[in-house]
Scaffold this motif. Structure first.
Motif, PDB file in Angstrom:
ATOM      1  N   LEU A 274       0.835  -1.171  -0.137  1.00 12.08           N
ATOM      2  CA  LEU A 274      -0.094  -0.139  -0.400  1.00 12.08           C
ATOM      3  C   LEU A 274       0.675   0.756   0.031  1.00 12.08           C
ATOM      4  N   LEU A 275       1.914   1.378   1.132  1.00  9.61           N
ATOM      5  CA  LEU A 275       2.572   2.498   1.005  1.00  9.61           C
ATOM      6  C   LEU A 275       3.588   2.921  -0.464  1.00  9.61           C
ATOM      7  N   LYS A 276       4.082   1.532  -0.838  1.00 10.14           N
ATOM      8  CA  LYS A 276       4.657   1.449  -2.179  1.00 10.14           C
ATOM      9  C   LYS A 276       3.233   2.009  -3.802  1.00 10.14           C
ATOM     10  N   GLY A 277       2.189   1.740  -3.210  1.00  6.94           N
ATOM     11  CA  GLY A 277       1.474   2.103  -4.650  1.00  6.94           C
ATOM     12  C   GLY A 277       1.002   2.939  -4.058  1.00  6.94           C
ATOM     13  N   TRP A 278       1.064   3.904  -2.627  1.00 12.62           N
ATOM     14  CA  TRP A 278       0.293   5.359  -2.414  1.00 12.62           C
ATOM     15  C   TRP A 278       1.336   6.497  -2.741  1.00 12.62           C
ATOM     16  N   MET A 279       2.325   6.101  -2.869  1.00  9.37           N
ATOM     17  CA  MET A 279       3.862   6.931  -4.176  1.00  9.37           C
ATOM     18  C   MET A 279       4.331   7.039  -5.105  1.00  9.37           C
ATOM     19  N   PHE A 280       3.098   5.723  -5.320  1.00 14.24           N
ATOM     20  CA  PHE A 280       3.336   6.453  -7.434  1.00 14.24           C
ATOM     21  C   PHE A 280       1.977   6.961  -7.412  1.00 14.24           C
ATOM     22  N   ASP A 281       1.037   6.373  -6.879  1.00 15.88           N
ATOM     23  CA  ASP A 281      -0.569   7.083  -7.251  1.00 15.88           C
ATOM     24  C   ASP A 281      -2.075   6.919  -6.495  1.00 15.88           C
ATOM     25  N   SER A 282      -1.604   7.837  -5.699  1.00 17.63           N
ATOM     26  CA  SER A 282      -2.831   7.636  -4.292  1.00 17.63           C
ATOM     27  C   SER A 282      -4.005   8.003  -4.693  1.00 17.63           C
ATOM     28  N   ASN A 283      -4.720   8.239  -5.704  1.00 15.94           N
ATOM     29  CA  ASN A 283      -5.685   8.187  -6.626  1.00 15.94           C
ATOM     30  C   ASN A 283      -6.231   6.832  -6.987  1.00 15.94           C
ATOM     31  N   ARG A 284      -4.826   6.100  -6.804  1.00 18.99           N
ATOM     32  CA  ARG A 284      -6.179   4.590  -7.159  1.00 18.99           C
ATOM     33  C   ARG A 284      -5.838   3.451  -6.113  1.00 18.99           C
ATOM     34  N   ALA A 285      -6.325   1.953  -5.979  1.00 18.43           N
ATOM     35  CA  ALA A 285      -7.169   0.834  -5.255  1.00 18.43           C
ATOM     36  C   ALA A 285      -6.186   1.388  -4.458  1.00 18.43           C
ATOM     37  N   VAL A 286      -5.186   1.051  -4.418  1.00 13.86           N
ATOM     38  CA  VAL A 286      -4.461   1.199  -3.120  1.00 13.86           C
ATOM     39  C   VAL A 286      -4.846   3.086  -2.391  1.00 13.86           C
ATOM     40  N   GLY A 287      -4.660   3.542  -3.107  1.00 11.98           N
ATOM     41  CA  GLY A 287      -4.775   5.258  -2.636  1.00 11.98           C
ATOM     42  C   GLY A 287      -6.411   4.648  -1.651  1.00 11.98           C
ATOM     43  N   ALA A 288      -7.469   4.002  -2.351  1.00  9.04           N
ATOM     44  CA  ALA A 288      -8.831   4.079  -1.764  1.00  9.04           C
ATOM     45  C   ALA A 288      -9.014   3.195  -0.575  1.00  9.04           C
ATOM     46  N   VAL A 289      -8.161   1.881  -0.743  1.00 12.61           N
ATOM     47  CA  VAL A 289      -7.666   2.099   1.205  1.00 12.61           C
ATOM     48  C   VAL A 289      -7.728   1.850   1.697  1.00 12.61           C
ATOM     49  N   MET A 290      -6.149   3.145   1.172  1.00 13.70           N
ATOM     50  CA  MET A 290      -5.962   4.093   2.566  1.00 13.70           C
ATOM     51  C   MET A 290      -6.811   4.618   3.312  1.00 13.70           C
ATOM     52  N   LYS A 291      -7.349   5.908   2.242  1.00 15.03           N
ATOM     53  CA  LYS A 291      -8.676   6.122   2.654  1.00 15.03           C
ATOM     54  C   LYS A 291      -9.440   6.342   3.178  1.00 15.03           C
ATOM     55  N   GLY A 292      -9.824   4.299   3.396  1.00 12.80           N
ATOM     56  CA  GLY A 292     -10.983   3.942   3.579  1.00 12.80           C
ATOM     57  C   GLY A 292     -10.743   3.835   5.209  1.00 12.80           C
ATOM     58  N   TRP A 293      -9.307   3.600   5.271  1.00 10.43           N
ATOM     59  CA  TRP A 293      -8.924   3.384   6.315  1.00 10.43           C
ATOM     60  C   TRP A 293      -9.039   4.486   8.071  1.00 10.43           C
ATOM     61  N   VAL A 294      -8.623   5.375   6.999  1.00  9.53           N
ATOM     62  CA  VAL A 294      -8.675   7.012   7.683  1.00  9.53           C
ATOM     63  C   VAL A 294     -10.187   7.212   8.316  1.00  9.53           C
ATOM     64  N   GLU A 295     -10.637   6.827   7.220  1.00  8.35           N
ATOM     65  CA  GLU A 295     -12.549   7.396   7.829  1.00  8.35           C
ATOM     66  C   GLU A 295     -12.698   6.211   8.201  1.00  8.35           C
ATOM     67  N   SER A 296     -11.800   4.819   8.385  1.00 10.21           N
ATOM     68  CA  SER A 296     -12.740   3.879   9.811  1.00 10.21           C
ATOM     69  C   SER A 296     -12.223   4.281  10.444  1.00 10.21           C
ATOM     70  N   ARG A 297     -10.957   4.351  10.807  1.00 15.73           N
ATOM     71  CA  ARG A 297     -10.424   4.992  11.984  1.00 15.73           C
ATOM     72  C   ARG A 297     -10.412   6.194  12.775  1.00 15.73           C
ATOM     73  N   PHE A 298     -10.525   6.319  12.248  1.00 13.80           N
ATOM     74  CA  PHE A 298     -10.425   8.499  12.729  1.00 13.80           C
ATOM     75  C   PHE A 298     -11.637   9.101  12.470  1.00 13.80           C
ATOM     76  N   GLY A 299     -12.531   8.493  11.172  1.00 16.06           N
ATOM     77  CA  GLY A 299     -13.747   9.173  10.972  1.00 16.06           C
ATOM     78  C   GLY A 299     -14.202   9.849  10.243  1.00 16.06           C
ATOM     79  N   LEU A 300     -12.787  10.712   9.031  1.00 11.51           N
ATOM     80  CA  LEU A 300     -12.612  11.777   8.229  1.00 11.51           C
ATOM     81  C   LEU A 300     -13.160  11.292   6.791  1.00 11.51           C
ATOM     82  N   LEU A 301     -13.718  12.050   5.981  1.00 13.40           N
ATOM     83  CA  LEU A 301     -14.424  11.422   5.038  1.00 13.40           C
ATOM     84  C   LEU A 301     -13.698  12.212   3.987  1.00 13.40           C
ATOM     85  N   PRO A 302     -12.864  10.962   2.484  1.00 13.67           N
ATOM     86  CA  PRO A 302     -12.536  12.370   1.630  1.00 13.67           C
ATOM     87  C   PRO A 302     -12.913  13.101   1.529  1.00 13.67           C
TER      88      PRO A 302
END
Length: 296
Positions: free
Chosen positions: A116-144
């Motif tokens: 995920l880290l490797k994919g994020w640094m390549f392009d944060s607007n692909r599926a890897v970025g969505a998974v990481m933004k989804g984790w923030v949404e789940s854990r911290f309550g903030l929507l993208p």
């Protein structure tokens, strides 16, 4: 959901129409979260001014043996190796990015925080970025606020595309949220340990970081006190650099922010054996930030 009137999020919690209906959904709706600060507080400027430490549920107590071993580490490199061995044992995540070996001896792909880290640094607007933004949404309550395009409504194509990608079975498996929980807690442990060559002392509350942008499409302008200052609602997870010159390679405008350390999810020094060093990248939880704005 009806735009412009009192609304509810998908959990049924009421929200107030304090933002225009064409503003990002993230300004009008928050989730419940798994940390010790409510999402509505966590996303505000006031929290950034006086941050409090964050803890994701019982992550530390459930992995007490890991943090006991980390406390015995004599240096950052040893601590990183201890962390990686724990991730390999618990999640089958191999430090060389290879898949886990099955009963037949063949290696199979398993989702990992490293990929995920490797994919994020390549392009944060692909599926890897969505998974990481989804984790923030789940854990911290903030929507993208943005994923490939601005997200304004639950009923938008942008929200649907983000929702589909954040559940991608290629990346959203192998307890990936739990892996990211541990990555965050390890990052925070490293910050507080205070290694001599760390980019911040262990008593610090903030770190000065930079982000280069060409426009403000991804980050909604909440207020513009003057031409050199803006209050932005940053995406729920976004990248900064510790080096202003490097940030300038990504846009003509430089955003200069004092980021509260509890909002730092990852930075290059916690995994020194990996090629995440080049851009001096920091992954930061978003919300409303007062930033300096300057041209190159």
């Amino acid at each position: 959901m009806v735009d412009g009137v009192t609304t509810q999020d998908e959990s049924g919690r009421k929200t107030e129409p304090d933002s225009p209906p064409d503003s990002p959904l993230a300004l009008r709706v928050h989730r419940t979260n798994l940390v010790n600060i409510p999402a509505a507080t966590l996303c505000g400027e006031a929290y950034n001014d006086e941050p409090r430490r964050l803890r994701i549920g019982a992550t530390r107590s459930e992995h007490a043996a890991l943090f006991e071993a980390l406390d015995e580490s004599p240096d950052a490199l040893t601590a990183s190796d201890v962390f990686q061995r724990h991730m390999a044992e618990v999640f089958g995540v191999n430090p060389d990015f290879s898949g886990a070996e099955g009963p037949d001896g063949k290696r199979r792909f398993r989702a990992s925080y490293l990929r995920l880290l490797k994919g994020w640094m390549f392009d944060s607007n692909r599926a890897v970025g969505a998974v990481m933004k989804g984790w923030v949404e789940s854990r911290f309550g903030l929507l993208p606020t943005f994923h490939g395009e601005p997200i304004h409504r639950f009923t938008s194509d942008a929200w649907a595309a983000y929702g589909e990608q954040k559940q991608s079975t290629r990346f959203h498996n192998n307890n990936i949220h739990l892996q990211l929980d541990l990555l965050y807690e390890f990052c925070q442990w490293t910050i507080r340990r205070g290694w001599p060559d760390a980019p911040m002392p262990n008593w610090a509350s903030h770190i000065r970081l930079y982000r280069g942008v060409n426009d403000f499409e991804e980050h909604h302008i909440v207020a513009r006190p003057d031409r050199r200052t803006a209050v932005l609602r940053l995406n729920n997870l976004c990248s900064f650099s510790i080096d202003r010159d490097i940030a300038g390679q990504f846009g003509d405008y430089i955003l200069d922010a004092w980021v509260p350390l509890p909002k730092v999810v990852f930075f290059r020094d916690i995994l020194p054996r990996y090629p995440f060093q080049g851009e001096g990248e920091y992954l930061v939880i978003g919300g409303d930030y007062r930033v300096g704005v300057s041209l190159l």
